[in-house]
Design a protein around this motif. Sequence first.
Motif, PDB file in Angstrom:
ATOM      1  N   HIS A  62      51.815 -21.241 -10.862  1.00  0.00           N
ATOM      2  CA  HIS A  62      53.054 -21.231 -11.352  1.00  0.00           C
ATOM      3  C   HIS A  62      53.799 -20.252 -12.035  1.00  0.00           C
ATOM      4  CE1 HIS A  62      50.505 -25.099 -11.159  1.00  0.00           C
ATOM      5  NE2 HIS A  62      51.859 -25.923 -11.228  1.00  0.00           N
ATOM      6  N   ALA A  63      54.971 -20.233 -12.280  1.00  0.00           N
ATOM      7  CA  ALA A  63      55.878 -19.239 -12.509  1.00  0.00           C
ATOM      8  C   ALA A  63      55.637 -18.991 -14.329  1.00  0.00           C
ATOM      9  CB  ALA A  63      57.197 -19.447 -12.492  1.00  0.00           C
ATOM     10  N   GLU A  64      55.670 -20.043 -14.993  1.00  0.00           N
ATOM     11  CA  GLU A  64      55.565 -19.701 -16.279  1.00  0.00           C
ATOM     12  C   GLU A  64      54.000 -19.715 -17.120  1.00  0.00           C
ATOM     13  OE1 GLU A  64      56.500 -22.813 -15.044  1.00  0.00           O
ATOM     14  OE2 GLU A  64      58.441 -22.811 -14.959  1.00  0.00           O
ATOM     15  N   PRO A  65      53.825 -18.572 -17.912  1.00  0.00           N
ATOM     16  CA  PRO A  65      52.532 -18.273 -18.395  1.00  0.00           C
ATOM     17  C   PRO A  65      51.947 -19.338 -19.470  1.00  0.00           C
ATOM     18  CG  PRO A  65      54.049 -16.661 -19.151  1.00  0.00           C
ATOM     19  CD  PRO A  65      54.986 -17.550 -18.034  1.00  0.00           C
ATOM     20  N   ASN A  66      53.028 -20.170 -20.239  1.00  0.00           N
ATOM     21  CA  ASN A  66      52.924 -20.703 -21.043  1.00  0.00           C
ATOM     22  C   ASN A  66      52.780 -22.347 -20.792  1.00  0.00           C
ATOM     23  OD1 ASN A  66      52.996 -18.693 -23.187  1.00  0.00           O
ATOM     24  ND2 ASN A  66      55.257 -18.704 -22.878  1.00  0.00           N
ATOM     25  N   THR A  67      53.552 -22.809 -19.727  1.00  0.00           N
ATOM     26  CA  THR A  67      53.542 -24.012 -19.494  1.00  0.00           C
ATOM     27  C   THR A  67      52.968 -24.413 -18.073  1.00  0.00           C
ATOM     28  OG1 THR A  67      55.680 -24.006 -18.526  1.00  0.00           O
ATOM     29  CG2 THR A  67      55.548 -24.541 -20.868  1.00  0.00           C
ATOM     30  N   CYS A  68      53.066 -23.514 -17.195  1.00  0.00           N
ATOM     31  CA  CYS A  68      52.499 -23.816 -15.828  1.00  0.00           C
ATOM     32  C   CYS A  68      53.118 -25.183 -15.133  1.00  0.00           C
ATOM     33  CB  CYS A  68      50.906 -24.108 -15.704  1.00  0.00           C
ATOM     34  SG  CYS A  68      49.930 -22.551 -15.929  1.00  0.00           S
ATOM     35  N   ILE A  69      54.263 -25.190 -15.174  1.00  0.00           N
ATOM     36  CA  ILE A  69      55.318 -26.157 -14.779  1.00  0.00           C
ATOM     37  C   ILE A  69      55.783 -25.957 -13.107  1.00  0.00           C
ATOM     38  CG2 ILE A  69      57.113 -27.819 -15.015  1.00  0.00           C
ATOM     39  CD1 ILE A  69      56.551 -27.836 -18.063  1.00  0.00           C
ATOM     40  N   THR A  70      56.712 -25.033 -13.284  1.00  0.00           N
ATOM     41  CA  THR A  70      57.292 -24.743 -11.787  1.00  0.00           C
ATOM     42  C   THR A  70      56.448 -24.183 -10.953  1.00  0.00           C
ATOM     43  OG1 THR A  70      59.416 -24.379 -13.181  1.00  0.00           O
ATOM     44  CG2 THR A  70      59.219 -23.659 -10.868  1.00  0.00           C
TER      45      THR A  70
END
Length: 76
Positions: A62-70
């Motif tokens: 995923h792209a986001e290091p904080n949420t792992c959503i996208t």
Amino acid sequence: MAVAAFALASAAGTSSLRADKTAPVPGYARLTPTSACSYVADCDDNGNVICTAPDDNNMVLHAEPNTCITPLKKFD
């Protein structure tokens, strides 16, 4: 004058080369269900195939290091 024309032509040629290449995008995943997202590998995010961990095709990056959503994508 010829030097300036050569410099402009060289700069234009160089910028078009850079436009064809993509910079790596860091891919993150949760290594356990309760852990924070961790860096796993780089993706390019310009393809049509989901980017997965190099050693685990089931681990989507995923792209986001904080949420792992996208989810990220890559070229096949």
